[in-house]
Design a protein around this motif. Structure first.
Motif, PDB file in Angstrom:
ATOM      1  N   LYS A  57       0.863  -1.178   0.000  1.00  0.00           N
ATOM      2  CA  LYS A  57       0.000   0.000   0.000  1.00  0.00           C
ATOM      3  C   LYS A  57       0.892   1.218   0.000  1.00  0.00           C
ATOM      4  N   GLU A  58       0.847   1.972  -1.102  1.00  0.00           N
ATOM      5  CA  GLU A  58       1.664   3.172  -1.259  1.00  0.00           C
ATOM      6  C   GLU A  58       3.139   2.875  -1.003  1.00  0.00           C
ATOM      7  N   ILE A 110       2.346  -4.409   3.536  1.00  0.00           N
ATOM      8  CA  ILE A 110       1.367  -4.590   4.608  1.00  0.00           C
ATOM      9  C   ILE A 110       0.945  -6.054   4.746  1.00  0.00           C
ATOM     10  N   GLY A 111       1.550  -6.926   3.941  1.00  0.00           N
ATOM     11  CA  GLY A 111       1.226  -8.344   4.005  1.00  0.00           C
ATOM     12  C   GLY A 111       1.935  -9.079   2.884  1.00  0.00           C
ATOM     13  N   ALA A 112       1.597 -10.350   2.719  1.00  0.00           N
ATOM     14  CA  ALA A 112       2.194 -11.142   1.649  1.00  0.00           C
ATOM     15  C   ALA A 112       1.290 -12.323   1.319  1.00  0.00           C
ATOM     16  N   VAL A 113       1.425 -12.807   0.066  1.00  0.00           N
ATOM     17  CA  VAL A 113       0.685 -13.957  -0.417  1.00  0.00           C
ATOM     18  C   VAL A 113       1.678 -15.085  -0.679  1.00  0.00           C
ATOM     19  N   GLY A 114       1.309 -16.290  -0.278  1.00  0.00           N
ATOM     20  CA  GLY A 114       2.133 -17.452  -0.576  1.00  0.00           C
ATOM     21  C   GLY A 114       1.320 -18.529  -1.267  1.00  0.00           C
ATOM     22  N   LEU A 115       1.816 -19.049  -2.403  1.00  0.00           N
ATOM     23  CA  LEU A 115       1.178 -20.146  -3.121  1.00  0.00           C
ATOM     24  C   LEU A 115       2.168 -21.287  -3.274  1.00  0.00           C
ATOM     25  N   ASN A 116       1.690 -22.519  -3.129  1.00  0.00           N
ATOM     26  CA  ASN A 116       2.567 -23.678  -3.161  1.00  0.00           C
ATOM     27  C   ASN A 116       1.989 -24.781  -4.052  1.00  0.00           C
ATOM     28  N   ARG A 117       2.907 -25.544  -4.659  1.00  0.00           N
ATOM     29  CA  ARG A 117       2.534 -26.727  -5.439  1.00  0.00           C
ATOM     30  C   ARG A 117       3.308 -27.935  -4.922  1.00  0.00           C
ATOM     31  N   MET A 118       2.629 -29.054  -4.878  1.00  0.00           N
ATOM     32  CA  MET A 118       3.292 -30.297  -4.477  1.00  0.00           C
ATOM     33  C   MET A 118       4.231 -30.796  -5.573  1.00  0.00           C
ATOM     34  N   ARG A 119       3.984 -30.360  -6.807  1.00  0.00           N
ATOM     35  CA  ARG A 119       4.789 -30.780  -7.950  1.00  0.00           C
ATOM     36  C   ARG A 119       5.793 -29.681  -8.298  1.00  0.00           C
ATOM     37  N   VAL A 120       6.783 -30.045  -9.103  1.00  0.00           N
ATOM     38  CA  VAL A 120       7.752 -29.056  -9.593  1.00  0.00           C
ATOM     39  C   VAL A 120       7.200 -28.475 -10.884  1.00  0.00           C
ATOM     40  N   GLU A 121       6.690 -27.257 -10.792  1.00  0.00           N
ATOM     41  CA  GLU A 121       6.108 -26.586 -11.962  1.00  0.00           C
ATOM     42  C   GLU A 121       5.975 -25.099 -11.649  1.00  0.00           C
ATOM     43  N   LEU A 122       6.808 -24.298 -12.318  1.00  0.00           N
ATOM     44  CA  LEU A 122       6.759 -22.857 -12.096  1.00  0.00           C
ATOM     45  C   LEU A 122       5.402 -22.291 -12.484  1.00  0.00           C
ATOM     46  N   PHE A 123       4.970 -21.276 -11.775  1.00  0.00           N
ATOM     47  CA  PHE A 123       3.744 -20.571 -12.134  1.00  0.00           C
ATOM     48  C   PHE A 123       4.007 -19.753 -13.398  1.00  0.00           C
ATOM     49  N   THR A 124       3.040 -19.737 -14.302  1.00  0.00           N
ATOM     50  CA  THR A 124       3.195 -19.000 -15.555  1.00  0.00           C
ATOM     51  C   THR A 124       3.115 -17.500 -15.289  1.00  0.00           C
ATOM     52  N   GLU A 125       3.555 -16.737 -16.283  1.00  0.00           N
ATOM     53  CA  GLU A 125       3.506 -15.284 -16.135  1.00  0.00           C
ATOM     54  C   GLU A 125       2.073 -14.791 -15.950  1.00  0.00           C
ATOM     55  N   GLU A 135      -0.330 -16.441 -14.509  1.00  0.00           N
ATOM     56  CA  GLU A 135      -0.715 -16.792 -13.151  1.00  0.00           C
ATOM     57  C   GLU A 135      -0.080 -15.839 -12.141  1.00  0.00           C
ATOM     58  N   VAL A 136       1.175 -15.473 -12.401  1.00  0.00           N
ATOM     59  CA  VAL A 136       1.843 -14.513 -11.528  1.00  0.00           C
ATOM     60  C   VAL A 136       1.114 -13.175 -11.557  1.00  0.00           C
ATOM     61  N   GLU A 137       0.732 -12.741 -12.752  1.00  0.00           N
ATOM     62  CA  GLU A 137       0.021 -11.471 -12.880  1.00  0.00           C
ATOM     63  C   GLU A 137      -1.331 -11.536 -12.178  1.00  0.00           C
ATOM     64  N   LEU A 138      -1.971 -12.699 -12.266  1.00  0.00           N
ATOM     65  CA  LEU A 138      -3.254 -12.869 -11.596  1.00  0.00           C
ATOM     66  C   LEU A 138      -3.096 -12.765 -10.081  1.00  0.00           C
ATOM     67  N   VAL A 139      -2.030 -13.349  -9.544  1.00  0.00           N
ATOM     68  CA  VAL A 139      -1.785 -13.262  -8.102  1.00  0.00           C
ATOM     69  C   VAL A 139      -1.507 -11.817  -7.695  1.00  0.00           C
ATOM     70  N   ARG A 140      -0.784 -11.082  -8.552  1.00  0.00           N
ATOM     71  CA  ARG A 140      -0.561  -9.659  -8.264  1.00  0.00           C
ATOM     72  C   ARG A 140      -1.900  -8.929  -8.152  1.00  0.00           C
ATOM     73  N   THR A 141      -2.841  -9.267  -9.050  1.00  0.00           N
ATOM     74  CA  THR A 141      -4.172  -8.651  -9.011  1.00  0.00           C
ATOM     75  C   THR A 141      -4.877  -8.975  -7.702  1.00  0.00           C
ATOM     76  N   PHE A 142      -4.814 -10.253  -7.288  1.00  0.00           N
ATOM     77  CA  PHE A 142      -5.452 -10.643  -6.038  1.00  0.00           C
ATOM     78  C   PHE A 142      -4.754 -10.003  -4.838  1.00  0.00           C
ATOM     79  N   ALA A 143      -3.444  -9.812  -4.932  1.00  0.00           N
ATOM     80  CA  ALA A 143      -2.735  -9.120  -3.855  1.00  0.00           C
ATOM     81  C   ALA A 143      -3.224  -7.680  -3.731  1.00  0.00           C
ATOM     82  N   ASP A 144      -3.495  -7.048  -4.887  1.00  0.00           N
ATOM     83  CA  ASP A 144      -4.057  -5.690  -4.860  1.00  0.00           C
ATOM     84  C   ASP A 144      -5.440  -5.691  -4.217  1.00  0.00           C
TER      85      ASP A 144
END
Length: 408
Positions: free
Chosen positions: A136-137, A141-156, A158-167
């Protein structure tokens, strides 16, 4: 041109994402104080749309640490641990890396990353992690954590979507912070204005009522018999202690019966009923309040008497129309009652003996169905051209008596 006509319909994935954002916004609007509930909706949407096995939102707990406040996708034991234990903001945790970077950070495989050292939680088997700061400005003020049991990077995407949800989470947290600040300020204002007037100030009809209006009210004035001589002979600390205890006990009765305190000066207190909050049968409620005041005052009076302070309580009650609204000057405004009804209550109080409640003739006519009284006759009161009939309350009638008569 193509053979396919262009369409304004969003893709299926975009539609699902839009629905998720709408759900969050509705939750923010419908439950602005339910921080945990709204954040739970956010983490559910993130976990589902980003194809994660687990998602959590963390808030600062103390310097250098965060604690989970909403989580989805974990076993009950894992979720309890996440919510009950702190995560350090170091390079050994995904949250620490994301906060340090100020942006989304991923760990492709925790099993092959020697710098990932966070072993404070039970071994759950997460392999790919992503952390995104909630800001915020420019302030975290916080953080988001996402995890996968498998080895697979999050796509760009998906990353952008998480940024939106963080907002979205930042909006939730800021709304709750603002609402709590407003609530604290409202509570602080209520300490100075009184609960009824502070509620009026923040109501839709505030300006109209504050500008001035006419209404029938029951005015009540109370003060202490013998206070002047007591204040002249007692130590200042003793006087302040008596005043504070007196105000505290009378204030409890005022709040309990919905009265509005206009002002107090030393031992004198002016209050009224039926404005700004309407009260059915407000003269009767005023009589009940007077009895309540007497009951609350009696043990205090006995304690003072043992200390050598002989102070009695006198109360005057009148009923009539008055003009009520804002008075004063910029920087020092008050909500006041203007009219002879207030003056009459004060004059009746001045003739009340210790322990007496004196009513005007109009007030007595409105309460005689529930109370008993003895007439004082017609009295010459300062500020009134004609003699005024007055009555001293002696009790409550048995059919309506909530408590035993205090004046038997």
């Amino acid at each position: 041109m193509t053979d396919t006509e262009p369409t304004d319909q969003p893709s299926s994935a975009a539609s699902v994402q839009l629905d998720a954002v709408r759900e969050i916004l509705r939750a923010i609007s419908d439950s602005p104080f339910d921080q945990e509930g709204v954040l739970r909706i956010v983490v559910n949407a993130m976990c589902k749309l980003c194809h994660a096995d687990q998602a959590s939102i963390f808030l600062p707990s103390r310097d250098g640490f965060m604690r989970g406040v909403a989580t989805v996708g974990m076993t009950p034991e894992g979720a309890a641990y996440e919510l009950d234990n702190e995560t350090p903001l170091t390079q050994g945790t995904i949250l620490g890396r994301a906060v340090a970077a100020g942006d989304a950070v991923q760990i492709e495989d925790t099993a092959s990353d020697p710098t990932y050292t966070w072993g404070g939680r039970p071994v759950i088997g997460f392999r790919t992690l992503m952390g995104v700061p909630i800001t915020k400005e420019g302030r975290v003020i916080g953080a988001v954590g996402l995890n996968r049991m498998r080895v697979e990077l999050f796509t760009e995407s998906e990353v952008e979507l998480v940024r939106t949800f963080a907002d979205q989470a930042a909006i939730v947290l800021d709304n709750v912070r603002l609402l709590r600040t407003i609530e604290r300020q409202r509570e602080e204002v209520a300490r100075y204005l009184g609960s009824t007037v502070s509620a009026l100030v923040s109501s839709p009809d505030a300006e109209k009522l504050l500008a001035g209006h006419r209404r029938e009210v029951t005015a009540v004035y109370c003060d202490l018999r013998g206070f002047t001589s007591f204040a002249e002979s007692a130590e200042p600390e003793e006087v302040m202690a008596v005043i504070r205890e007196y105000h505290r006990e009378m204030g409890a009765a005022i709040v309990a019966h919905g009265a509005t305190l206009e002002h107090f000066a030393g031992d004198g207190m002016m209050l009224y009923l039926n404005d700004p909050n309407p009260i059915a049968d407000h003269p009767i409620e005023a009589v009940r309040m007077a009895f309540d005041m007497r009951e609350r005052y009696q043990p205090v009076c006995e304690r003072w008497r043992r200390d050598g302070f002989d102070l009695g309580l006198g109360i005057g009650i009148s009923v009539g129309y008055a003009t009520l609204g804002r008075v004063g000057f910029e920087g020092h405004l008050a909500y006041a009652v203007v009219g002879s009804v207030a003056n009459l209550a004060a004059r009746l109080c001045s003739i009340a003996g210790s322990g007496e409640v004196v009513l005007s003739e109009r007030a007595w006519a409105r309460v005689e169905s529930v109370a008993t009284a003895r007439p004082l006759g017609e009295l010459d009161l300062k500020g009134f051209r004609r003699p005024v009939a007055a009555f001293v309350l002696t009790g409550l009638k048995a059919a309506t008596q909530a408590t035993r008569s205090l004046l038997e």
